[in-house]
Design a protein around this motif. Structure first.
Motif, short mmCIF file in Angstrom:
data_model
loop_
_atom_site.label_atom_id
_atom_site.label_comp_id
_atom_site.label_asym_id
_atom_site.label_seq_id
_atom_site.Cartn_x
_atom_site.Cartn_y
_atom_site.Cartn_z
N PRO A 1 -3.32 19.12 -3.64
CA PRO A 1 -3.02 19.54 -4.70
C PRO A 1 -2.36 18.83 -5.83
CG PRO A 1 -2.82 21.04 -2.84
CD PRO A 1 -2.89 19.70 -2.25
N GLU A 2 -2.47 19.23 -7.11
CA GLU A 2 -1.71 18.40 -8.10
C GLU A 2 -0.35 18.26 -7.94
OE1 GLU A 2 -1.63 18.59 -13.02
OE2 GLU A 2 -2.53 20.36 -11.86
N ALA A 3 0.55 19.33 -7.57
CA ALA A 3 1.89 19.27 -7.34
C ALA A 3 2.33 18.28 -6.42
CB ALA A 3 2.45 20.89 -7.26
N HIS A 4 1.41 18.10 -5.47
CA HIS A 4 1.86 17.27 -4.23
C HIS A 4 1.49 15.81 -4.38
CE1 HIS A 4 3.08 20.58 -1.65
NE2 HIS A 4 2.26 21.28 -2.11
N ARG A 5 0.72 15.34 -5.51
CA ARG A 5 0.10 14.06 -5.67
C ARG A 5 1.30 13.24 -5.89
NH1 ARG A 5 -4.60 16.43 -9.27
NH2 ARG A 5 -5.54 17.59 -7.59
N PRO A 6 2.19 13.47 -6.82
CA PRO A 6 3.30 12.36 -7.23
C PRO A 6 4.11 11.84 -5.68
CG PRO A 6 3.25 14.01 -8.74
CD PRO A 6 2.47 14.62 -7.86
N GLY A 7 4.10 12.69 -5.15
CA GLY A 7 4.84 12.76 -3.81
C GLY A 7 4.10 11.68 -2.72
N VAL A 8 2.81 11.86 -2.70
CA VAL A 8 1.95 11.04 -1.92
C VAL A 8 1.97 9.51 -2.43
CG1 VAL A 8 -0.31 10.57 -1.27
CG2 VAL A 8 0.64 12.86 -1.10
N LEU A 9 1.80 9.60 -3.54
CA LEU A 9 1.76 8.01 -4.22
C LEU A 9 3.20 7.26 -4.03
CD1 LEU A 9 -0.44 8.69 -7.50
CD2 LEU A 9 -1.12 7.72 -5.13
N ALA A 10 4.29 8.10 -4.20
CA ALA A 10 5.64 7.52 -4.00
C ALA A 10 5.51 7.22 -2.58
CB ALA A 10 6.68 8.60 -4.20
N GLU A 11 4.79 7.71 -1.39
CA GLU A 11 4.98 7.40 0.02
C GLU A 11 4.31 6.39 -0.07
OE1 GLU A 11 5.72 8.23 3.98
OE2 GLU A 11 6.87 8.32 2.14
N PHE A 12 3.01 5.96 -0.63
CA PHE A 12 2.23 4.95 -0.53
C PHE A 12 2.89 3.83 -1.27
CE2 PHE A 12 -2.17 7.06 -1.36
CZ PHE A 12 -1.95 7.91 0.30
N ARG A 13 3.67 3.86 -2.16
CA ARG A 13 4.54 2.80 -2.72
C ARG A 13 5.51 2.45 -1.75
NH1 ARG A 13 8.71 0.89 -5.78
NH2 ARG A 13 8.26 -0.55 -7.59
N ARG A 14 6.22 3.13 -1.11
CA ARG A 14 7.28 3.03 -0.18
C ARG A 14 6.90 2.13 1.04
NH1 ARG A 14 8.77 4.36 4.81
NH2 ARG A 14 7.07 5.87 5.10
N VAL A 15 5.71 2.27 1.60
CA VAL A 15 5.27 1.56 2.49
C VAL A 15 4.57 0.11 2.16
CG1 VAL A 15 4.79 3.63 4.00
CG2 VAL A 15 3.03 2.81 2.92
N LEU A 16 4.27 -0.07 1.08
CA LEU A 16 3.70 -1.20 0.65
C LEU A 16 4.77 -2.56 0.34
CD1 LEU A 16 0.85 -0.02 -1.86
CD2 LEU A 16 0.48 -1.33 0.35
N VAL A 17 4.46 -3.68 0.69
CA VAL A 17 5.38 -4.51 0.45
C VAL A 17 4.95 -4.89 -1.13
CG1 VAL A 17 5.30 -5.66 2.56
CG2 VAL A 17 3.77 -6.54 0.65
N PRO A 18 6.19 -5.52 -1.79
CA PRO A 18 5.96 -5.90 -3.12
C PRO A 18 4.60 -6.90 -3.28
CG PRO A 18 8.34 -5.95 -2.69
CD PRO A 18 7.38 -5.75 -1.38
N GLY A 19 3.88 -6.52 -4.21
CA GLY A 19 2.53 -7.24 -4.21
C GLY A 19 1.68 -6.73 -3.44
N GLY A 20 1.93 -5.57 -2.59
CA GLY A 20 0.88 -4.79 -1.97
C GLY A 20 -0.15 -3.97 -2.77
N TYR A 21 -1.32 -4.10 -2.34
CA TYR A 21 -2.43 -3.26 -2.73
C TYR A 21 -2.86 -1.89 -2.63
CZ TYR A 21 -3.64 -7.50 -5.40
OH TYR A 21 -3.34 -8.76 -5.95
N LEU A 22 -3.07 -0.92 -3.37
CA LEU A 22 -3.50 0.26 -2.85
C LEU A 22 -5.08 0.49 -3.55
CD1 LEU A 22 -3.19 3.36 -2.30
CD2 LEU A 22 -2.15 3.62 -4.51
N LEU A 23 -5.90 1.26 -2.84
CA LEU A 23 -7.30 1.32 -3.25
C LEU A 23 -7.52 2.71 -2.84
CD1 LEU A 23 -10.21 0.71 -3.94
CD2 LEU A 23 -10.78 0.34 -1.49
N LEU A 24 -7.90 3.48 -4.12
CA LEU A 24 -8.14 5.02 -4.26
C LEU A 24 -9.59 5.10 -4.51
CD1 LEU A 24 -5.10 6.41 -6.20
CD2 LEU A 24 -5.39 6.09 -3.78
N GLY A 25 -10.41 6.08 -3.68
CA GLY A 25 -11.75 6.32 -4.32
C GLY A 25 -11.74 8.08 -4.24
#
Length: 223
Positions: free
Chosen positions: A129-153
């Motif tokens: 749901p919309e309200a939870h999406r910022p938290g999910v993307l913040a979690e993706f950023r947390r686990v990625l190394v600097p320079g890491g890539y995210l793919l969304l479909g």
């Protein structure tokens, strides 16, 4: 101590995919075979990750029965999958025994800070749901190394497609269609920079792509 209440969207999504896991896996078993543009995008993502990182560890979030995870493995990535549905994870382990699959939830990944070269959320953010999406993307950023890539479909649109039945089973599944501009804005707010943005026209004869489809590759900045 007060018990933590699980968000409703997690409970219903898990239950829905547990109910339809076998039929879903059979129905979409060869979907990538019929999707040359999707394969090209996955290949581009894999090459970006491999080029930027000597030992690229990648997590496929919402991996389902494991077809996309296995394809990324064939493209040379060290990849593992995580899914909310235990039934989906069991199917993935059975179908792809050489790949690690586990049960997990995308807003609380069991992964250390800055440990992954890539994260893939291939048509899984659409259940958030919309309200939870910022938290999910913040979690993706947390686990990625600097320079890491995210793919969304994702599916493009403004509405939520709700299903009370799927493959003959009663379910309660919401598919949130997203606008690329809105996803780009969310990624910027989460600290990502967009590298690739694609939009595909509807394919009326496709089982999975009768409406427009979007995909984004984003990068956690190095500094």
């Amino acid at each position: 101590m007060r018990a933590v209440t699980e968000p409703e969207h997690l409970r219903t999504t898990r239950a829905g995919y547990d109910a339809i896991a076998e039929e879903y896996a059979d129905h979409f078993a060869h979907e990538l075979d019929e999707a040359p543009l999707d394969r090209a995008l996955l290949a581009a993502f894999a090459e970006l990750v491999r080029r930027a990182h000597e030992a690229p560890e990648v997590l496929d979030v919402g991996s389902g029965p494991g077809a996309v995870t296995a394809h990324l493995h064939e493209l040379g990535l060290s990849v593992r999958g995580v899914d909310l549905s235990p039934a989906m994870v069991a199917l993935a382990r059975r179908g792809h025994p050489s790949i690690d699959f586990g049960i997990g939830e995308m807003s609380t990944l069991d992964t250390g800070d800055a440990t992954l070269a890539g994260v893939v959320a291939w048509y899984s953010l659409i259940h958030i749901p919309e309200a939870h999406r910022p938290g999910v993307l913040a979690e993706f950023r947390r686990v990625l190394v600097p320079g890491g890539y995210l793919l969304l479909g994702f599916q493009i649109g403004d509405d939520t497609n709700h299903h009370d039945e799927a493959f003959g089973h009663p379910v309660s599944l919401d598919f949130h269609r997203l606008r690329p501009d809105a996803v780009v804005a969310l990624l910027a707010d989460a600290g990502f920079e967009v590298v690739v943005r694609t939009e595909k026209a509807p394919e009326p004869d496709s089982r999975a792509r009768p409406i427009p489809q979007g995909a984004l590759i984003a990068r956690r900045p190095i500094s």
